[in-house]
Scaffold this motif. Structure first.
Motif, PDB file in Angstrom:
ATOM      1  N   GLU A 114       0.843  -1.188   0.000  1.00  0.00           N
ATOM      2  CA  GLU A 114       0.000   0.000   0.000  1.00  0.00           C
ATOM      3  C   GLU A 114       0.883   1.244   0.000  1.00  0.00           C
ATOM      4  OE1 GLU A 114      -3.035   2.647   2.739  1.00  0.00           O
ATOM      5  OE2 GLU A 114      -1.775   1.095   3.637  1.00  0.00           O
ATOM      6  N   SER A 171       0.631   5.078   0.768  1.00  0.00           N
ATOM      7  CA  SER A 171      -0.353   5.757   1.584  1.00  0.00           C
ATOM      8  C   SER A 171       0.112   7.141   2.023  1.00  0.00           C
ATOM      9  CB  SER A 171      -0.646   4.900   2.826  1.00  0.00           C
ATOM     10  OG  SER A 171      -1.673   5.459   3.606  1.00  0.00           O
ATOM     11  N   CYS A 181      -7.191   6.823   2.607  1.00  0.00           N
ATOM     12  CA  CYS A 181      -6.205   5.961   3.254  1.00  0.00           C
ATOM     13  C   CYS A 181      -6.659   5.596   4.665  1.00  0.00           C
ATOM     14  CB  CYS A 181      -4.841   6.647   3.308  1.00  0.00           C
ATOM     15  SG  CYS A 181      -4.150   6.998   1.679  1.00  0.00           S
ATOM     16  N   VAL A 207      -2.674   0.450  -4.299  1.00  0.00           N
ATOM     17  CA  VAL A 207      -2.432  -0.865  -3.712  1.00  0.00           C
ATOM     18  C   VAL A 207      -2.034  -1.850  -4.800  1.00  0.00           C
ATOM     19  CG1 VAL A 207      -3.401  -2.714  -2.285  1.00  0.00           C
ATOM     20  CG2 VAL A 207      -4.164  -0.356  -1.937  1.00  0.00           C
TER      21      VAL A 207
END
Length: 347
Positions: A182, A184, A191, A317
């Protein structure tokens, strides 16, 4: 702020409008995509064109337009082909790309319009690559206005493992066959939603398999989130004052209290206070932040995400080298794992 990612190696406004349209189509999902499915599914979608199988394994349809299906594990891995850009072939190619991506009529119309009106702009420029979320579409136009020809290549976009940055923040075995990554931004509300919904699901449904690892990577979008970089640096400094495992407690707290710190002019004192409130040591954390000790680490993660991976939004992702769209749906991960298994059978 989650934004669709699109890249194209051309400066023509019409092509950028095509790219933007394709990216919007990607938000609709691609559950019916033929890439990643048995060849029979794609052939059924274009059955009205009566594609015929040639001795060399390629297919022909419309006005002698040739296309090929590269299979891995019995599933379509790559769709490619070439032909003259006649009116008949433009319609066929638009429908073929629509079938391959699973976006149907929504994508067929803009692709067909662009091919019919602006293909000459790309003639002689070599391959133009369009990134449409999880797909990569390559177009190469040759010839002149009197007779244009095109070749195309459509695959699920896969990034090699070496393009992904290293991280100290992971859950699961170091030698896991499947890696969920991920990218973020601690100030991104989407998120926060991922942290509250997707991550617990990943831990409960996927990490328990024993062959999956989850990684957190910094991608602070400071152009829209003023406190994203300070939050990322605070996460690193607090972790440094404690342990790698304690990162996750502070990670959760940052997202849970996002509204409390996102608009602060000087968020550093709040971050230190927050760490203490959840029982973490803050010794040396303030000095670490003042020194900008982890600035280079956060910047490197950002540069790799924005550069090599061409990301523009969060959360982004990946499962291994493939970008995953429905990251709140556990079935999307399981289906992609099955697809990766199938694709690796013939390697």
């Amino acid at each position: 702020m989650r934004r669709t990612a699109e890249r194209a190696a051309t400066g023509f406004g019409a092509f950028w409008r095509l790219v933007a349209t394709l990216a919007c189509c990607a938000l609709l999902g691609s559950a019916l995509a033929a890439v990643g499915e048995p060849a029979e599914d794609l052939l059924a979608d274009i059955a009205d064109y009566n594609p015929s199988l040639s001795q060399d394994g390629s297919y022909r349809a419309a006005q002698d337009f040739t296309f090929r299906l590269e299979l891995r594990g019995g599933l379509v891995y790559r769709l490619s082909g070439e032909g003259v850009l006649s009116d008949e072939n433009v319609v066929f190619l638009a429908d073929l790309i629509a079938a391959g991506t699973g976006y149907g009529d929504t994508i067929a119309e803009p692709v067909g319009t662009f091919l019919a009106t602006r293909s000459a702009d790309l003639a002689g420029r070599g391959e133009v690559a369009v990134g449409v979320e999880e797909y990569r579409l390559g177009l190469d136009v040759t010839g002149d206005n009197d007779r244009l020809a095109i070749s195309f290549d459509l695959t699920l976009q896969e990034f090699p493992a070496e393009l992904f940055p290293e991280t100290r923040h992971s859950i699961g075995p170091a030698d896991a066959r499947f890696v969920i990554r991920e990218f973020s931004d601690f100030q991104c509300p989407f998120c926060a939603n991922f942290a509250g919904q997707a991550l617990p699901m990943i831990e409960q449904r996927l990490l328990e398999r024993g062959d999956v690892r989850f990684e957190f990577h910094h991608f602070p979008l400071d152009s829209i989130h003023a406190n994203a970089i300070p939050a990322a640096l605070a996460a690193e400094c607090v972790t440094d004052a404690n342990s790698d495992e304690d990162f996750w407690a502070f990670h959760d707290a940052l997202f849970e209290r996002q509204r409390a710190w996102q608009a602060l002019n000087e968020p550093q004192p709040y971050f230190i206070q927050l760490a203490g409130e959840i029982g973490l040591s803050t010794e040396g954390a303030a000095a670490c932040l003042d020194e900008g000790r982890f600035q280079d680490r956060v910047q490197e993660s950002y540069d790799l995400a924005a550069g090599a991976l061409r990301l523009t939004g969060t959360p982004s992702v990946f499962l291994n080298g493939y970008k995953i769209q429905d990251f709140l749906d556990p079935q999307a991960y399981l289906e992609l794992i099955e697809l990766i298994d199938a694709f690796t059978l013939d390697r």
